[in-house]
Design an enzyme around this catalytic site. Structure first.
Site, PDB file in Angstrom:
ATOM      1  N   LYS A 180       0.746  -1.150  -0.055  1.00  0.00           N
ATOM      2  CA  LYS A 180      -0.152   0.185  -0.179  1.00  0.00           C
ATOM      3  C   LYS A 180       0.985   1.340   0.225  1.00  0.00           C
ATOM      4  O   LYS A 180       2.076   1.186  -0.063  1.00  0.00           O
ATOM      5  CB  LYS A 180      -1.007  -0.041   1.251  1.00  0.00           C
ATOM      6  CG  LYS A 180      -1.903  -1.487   1.423  1.00  0.00           C
ATOM      7  CD  LYS A 180      -2.910  -1.461   0.313  1.00  0.00           C
ATOM      8  CE  LYS A 180      -3.331  -2.958  -0.035  1.00  0.00           C
ATOM      9  NZ  LYS A 180      -4.780  -3.340   0.778  1.00  0.00           N
TER      10      LYS A 180
HETATM   11  C1  LIG Z   1      -5.633  -4.078   0.925  1.00  0.00           C
HETATM   12  C2  LIG Z   1      -7.172  -3.902   1.430  1.00  0.00           C
HETATM   13  C3  LIG Z   1      -7.958  -4.181   2.312  1.00  0.00           C
HETATM   14  C4  LIG Z   1      -7.047  -4.986   3.572  1.00  0.00           C
HETATM   15  O1  LIG Z   1      -6.538  -4.299   4.190  1.00  0.00           O
HETATM   16  P1  LIG Z   1      -5.400  -5.065   5.448  1.00  0.00           P
HETATM   17  O2  LIG Z   1      -4.840  -3.899   6.234  1.00  0.00           O
HETATM   18  O3  LIG Z   1      -4.564  -6.071   5.133  1.00  0.00           O
HETATM   19  O4  LIG Z   1      -6.543  -5.588   6.378  1.00  0.00           O
HETATM   20  C5  LIG Z   1      -9.167  -4.015   2.565  1.00  0.00           C
HETATM   21  N1  LIG Z   1      -9.735  -3.199   1.548  1.00  0.00           N
HETATM   22  C6  LIG Z   1      -9.281  -2.818   0.067  1.00  0.00           C
HETATM   23  C7  LIG Z   1      -9.853  -2.298  -0.610  1.00  0.00           C
HETATM   24  C8  LIG Z   1      -7.667  -3.379   0.256  1.00  0.00           C
HETATM   25  O5  LIG Z   1      -7.046  -2.997  -1.165  1.00  0.00           O
END
Ligand SMILES: *Cc1c(COP(=O)(O)O)cnc(C)c1O
Length: 381
Positions: A180
């Site tokens: 991310k």
């Molecule tokens: C990556 C992602 C998540 C999950 O995030 P985590 O921190 O791994 O729980 C949730 N929603 C979207 C749209 C994502 O891309």
């Protein structure tokens, strides 16, 4: 891969910050979490509390709301499965909505069609970092007294009419998973415009204690008045987050440059279209990736095209491989049939997500574009 889809950028500053925490007495409930939350709050312009992931933060939003079996929550079909799981965990029913074909985002018009007297909340996902058109959704939500949760996992740095994503609805959550915009290894941040919601989330993420560690007059003495969880983020993760926030403006600038370079290099390729994720004057995107959608006539060749691109050292991904309502878990619900989600299905089956992260530069984008063009030429012959 010479050019991986994503790669965390962690350096000396993060290393030193981690060592400092490890040398000290406090691994949870400490100054690093306070600092990370304050920095995140001032960057986005809202109130923030750290959580162990975006998923746990989203779960707490529905725990806070008190939804129960029989309630319904609107969930985009084109998203990470986490957006739906957190609703299902409460026993409530996720009611899925198809996306717009140009952006992958949901719209107020599509949501309005599936509202029922049982609907309690609307969740939106700023797909690939492009803010959803929130004004009509907020108007709809207000007229029906619905809570709005923003899954902002891919939209750190994205704004709508100058307001940061996550702070347009009632609550929003960000993810710090390694690929991310910033990372803390695992981790997340819950944000809101409402301090009272944040105060309640702080209790819910910490077992439902009535007094937080710093608020106790007798050490170790507390009462419990909420059915809480342990969804906290450690001092080690928060210390990394503080350093990553300092780098965020540079990361976002690099992503924007890479996105523009790759878009310019691919815009004339007849066999594909580019999902409109960069935004405009009202919706400023955060350039999570650049997604191409293959034309129908070559769609059946996606696997070979991806293989060819990867074979040239360029990493790719798919966001997301199956519309959530059509996954093995959710398709048991009679409403969840392919005909109901044609746009999400096309993006799932025909798109390829290309890298634009800050580990790359516009020169790398030339390599990415060449690999894509060559792969498409190969599939013609
Ligand atoms: C990556 C992602 C998540 C999950 O995030 P985590 O921190 O791994 O729980 C949730 N929603 C979207 C749209 C994502 O891309």
């Amino acid at each position: 891969m010479k050019i991986p889809f994503g790669r965390p950028i962690l350096g000396e500053a993060e290393r030193a910050a981690v060592l400092k925490v490890m040398a000290g007495p406090q691994l949870v409930h400490g100054p690093a979490a306070k600092q990370f939350e304050a920095d995140f709050g001032s960057y986005t312009g809202g109130h923030a509390t750290s959580v162990s992931s975006c998923t746990t933060g989203l779960h707490l939003a529905y725990v806070h709301l008190g939804i129960v079996p029989g309630d319904e929550v609107i969930v985009p079909a084109q998203t990470h499965v986490a957006t739906a799981h957190v609703v299902a965990h409460t026993g409530a029913t996720p009611v899925f909505v198809d996306c717009d074909p140009e952006t992958g985002n949901i719209s107020a018009a599509r949501i309005a069609k599936v509202l029922t007297p049982r609907t309690k909340a609307i969740s939106v996902v700023h797909y690939l970092g492009l803010p959803v058109d929130m004004a009509p959704i907020m108007e709809l939500a207000r007229s029906r007294n619905l809570f709005v949760v923003e899954d902002a996992a891919l939209s750190l740095g994205a704004t709508y009419n100058g307001v940061h994503t996550g702070l347009i609805g009632d609550a929003g959550c960000f993810s710090f998973y390694p690929v991310k915009h910033i990372t803390t290894s695992e981790g997340g941040m819950f944000v809101s415009r409402h301090q009272d919601i944040i105060s309640r989330i702080e209790k819910l993420k910490s077992f439902g204690y009535d007094k937080q560690v710093g608020e106790r007059t007798v050490p170790g003495h507390y009462d419990v008045n909420l059915l809480g969880y342990n969804y906290r983020l450690s001092e080690i993760a928060c210390a990394i987050g503080v350093e990553q926030m300092k780098k965020l403006p540079r990361f976002l600038e690099q992503r924007a440059q890479n996105y523009a370079a790759l878009k310019a290099a691919l815009v004339d390729v007849a066999e594909l279209r580019i999902l409109a994720s960069d935004g405009d004057a009202v919706r400023k995107g955060s350039h999570y990736c650049l997604a191409i959608v293959l034309a129908d006539r070559i769609a059946s060749k996606r696997r070979e095209i991806i293989g060819s691109i990867n074979g040239k050292g360029v990493g790719t991904s798919i966001y997301y491989p199956v519309p959530v309502p059509l996954t093995a878990l959710y398709k048991n619900d009679l409403a969840n049939v392919p005909e109901a989600f044609p746009n999400a299905l096309r993006i799932s089956q025909q798109s390829i997500a290309l890298p634009v992260g800050p580990h790359l530069n516009p020169d790398d984008m030339k390599t990415v574009a060449q690999a894509v063009k060559a792969a498409i030429l190969e599939c013609r012959s």
